[in-house]
Design a protein around this motif. Sequence first.
Motif, PDB file in Angstrom:
ATOM      1  N   ALA A  12       9.480   3.856   7.075  1.00 46.20           N
ATOM      2  CA  ALA A  12      10.202   5.122   6.957  1.00 46.20           C
ATOM      3  C   ALA A  12       9.874   5.797   5.634  1.00 46.20           C
ATOM      4  N   SER A  13       9.930   7.114   5.626  1.00 51.51           N
ATOM      5  CA  SER A  13       9.724   7.866   4.390  1.00 51.51           C
ATOM      6  C   SER A  13      10.784   7.462   3.362  1.00 51.51           C
ATOM      7  N   GLY A  14      10.340   7.186   2.135  1.00 51.33           N
ATOM      8  CA  GLY A  14      11.238   6.756   1.067  1.00 51.33           C
ATOM      9  C   GLY A  14      11.444   5.260   0.984  1.00 51.33           C
TER      10      GLY A  14
ATOM     11  N   TYR B 292       0.852  -1.188   0.000  1.00 51.73           N
ATOM     12  CA  TYR B 292       0.000   0.000   0.000  1.00 51.73           C
ATOM     13  C   TYR B 292       0.888   1.238   0.000  1.00 51.73           C
ATOM     14  N   ALA B 293       0.576   2.166  -0.910  1.00 50.42           N
ATOM     15  CA  ALA B 293       1.253   3.458  -0.911  1.00 50.42           C
ATOM     16  C   ALA B 293       0.639   4.311   0.196  1.00 50.42           C
ATOM     17  N   VAL B 294       1.511   4.883   1.053  1.00 50.08           N
ATOM     18  CA  VAL B 294       1.013   5.617   2.215  1.00 50.08           C
ATOM     19  C   VAL B 294       1.855   6.866   2.447  1.00 50.08           C
TER      20      VAL B 294
ATOM     21  N   ARG C 187      -4.096   7.061 -10.667  1.00 53.63           N
ATOM     22  CA  ARG C 187      -5.303   7.833 -10.994  1.00 53.63           C
ATOM     23  C   ARG C 187      -5.641   8.888  -9.952  1.00 53.63           C
ATOM     24  N   VAL C 188      -5.323   8.618  -8.716  1.00 58.27           N
ATOM     25  CA  VAL C 188      -5.604   9.589  -7.649  1.00 58.27           C
ATOM     26  C   VAL C 188      -4.385   9.703  -6.752  1.00 58.27           C
ATOM     27  N   GLY C 189      -4.235  10.835  -6.110  1.00 57.91           N
ATOM     28  CA  GLY C 189      -3.143  11.018  -5.172  1.00 57.91           C
ATOM     29  C   GLY C 189      -3.500  10.474  -3.805  1.00 57.91           C
ATOM     30  N   VAL C 190      -2.498  10.381  -2.937  1.00 59.04           N
ATOM     31  CA  VAL C 190      -2.692   9.901  -1.568  1.00 59.04           C
ATOM     32  C   VAL C 190      -2.632  11.099  -0.619  1.00 59.04           C
TER      33      VAL C 190
ATOM     34  N   ALA D 217       2.148  10.071  -1.839  1.00 63.90           N
ATOM     35  CA  ALA D 217       2.695   8.960  -1.061  1.00 63.90           C
ATOM     36  C   ALA D 217       4.216   9.080  -1.000  1.00 63.90           C
ATOM     37  N   ASP D 218       4.807   8.741   0.144  1.00 66.06           N
ATOM     38  CA  ASP D 218       6.264   8.790   0.262  1.00 66.06           C
ATOM     39  C   ASP D 218       6.849   7.477   0.766  1.00 66.06           C
TER      40      ASP D 218
END
Length: 398
Positions: free
Chosen positions: A130-132, A55-57, A86-89, A107-108
């Motif tokens: 963690a981010s990234g 999952y992109a979060v 299609r849509v941003g997070v 998402a990061d």
Amino acid sequence: MSITLEEALNLVVRYAPVLNEEYVPLAESVGRRLTSDIRSAFPQPPFDRSPLDGYAVVAADVASATPDTPVKLQVVDKLWAGMPARVGVKRGQAVRLMTGCMIPSGADAVIRQEDTDLGVEIVQIFRPVASGKNICYRGEEYGTDALLLRRENRVDAASVAVAAGAGFTQLRVRRRARAVILTTGDEVRQPGTVLPAGKIYDSNTAYLSARLHQLGVETVAALTQEDDLTALSAALRRYAGEVDLILTTGGVSVGEKDLLEQAVKAAGAEVIFHGIDIKPGMPTLFAVLGNARLLGLSGNPFSAVVPFELLLRPMLAEMTGDPEPLLRADTAIAAQGFDKASPSRRFLRAFCKQGRVYPPAAQSNGQMRSMIGCNCLIDVPAGSGAIRPGDPVRILWL
């Protein structure tokens, strides 16, 4: 008059034509040398993508997640590989992703599906990320105009994969050398035919065809020609304009039916040399016939092997711009002896392993069985006595 091996090597390289370049499909480029640099037209990967299912979060949303106190996020989209995002997070949201998917804006990080309950509309996250983390970023492998493959590199499977990933369907490489094999002799018959008394099966063509294939040369034709001057010279003229290499076996010595030099001259060729001061392979002939280079080898199998390996390989390296065929010299210790003295320079077939070299006892020019498993030639200098176990010897790796 015979010349030295070094003189013969210099001549075959001097007269070796450099083959033209051509564009070929990727699969046909394998084993050949590139004639130009290959650069990227776009970055790789061309977009931020996920290396796993998950999952992109927004990493800050799940910083406090634990198995006992999971974070719940709204699933706003589901993507499969090949679909555009299609849509941003936004904060409090997630997008279901499969491996290779584009990362949605906002998402990061990507949380592994193993760290979730695989929720469809609401997903529970059990661990922080963690981010990234778990993102392959655009241009991570290379950017636009990056040097992917360097000129003169040998194309292998990895090279083909890189070229394909960069969108190439063809590569510019040196053209393959094209050859014809002409075995001469009234006594020669092809395997699979009846063998009358006094005749022998042709093993030279089989060896030369196999070696040419291993060295990346295309064999256009393999012919057997009886000892007839007119027919032999006609066959040579026929292929002079079609191939780069003409390899003949037989007819190069001084017997009454050794007609190759006469046939070569009758075909209009220029004989560069006829005779090398080595054993075996002394009567080897080299000529220029139109655009083709002709190497006339002995009819005795091992007498054909030695000058083929010593001369054709450096000539082929010059023609293709590929140093790979060149023989590599080394020093080894004789594990077995060779009892005969060598008044002239001699080459022995042998097997070398861990610095110890084993020459088989059977070294007859007419025998090939003892060549099986051999991976080198022992280069015995002129004027040498017998080789004794423990003697250092110079070898050439095949």
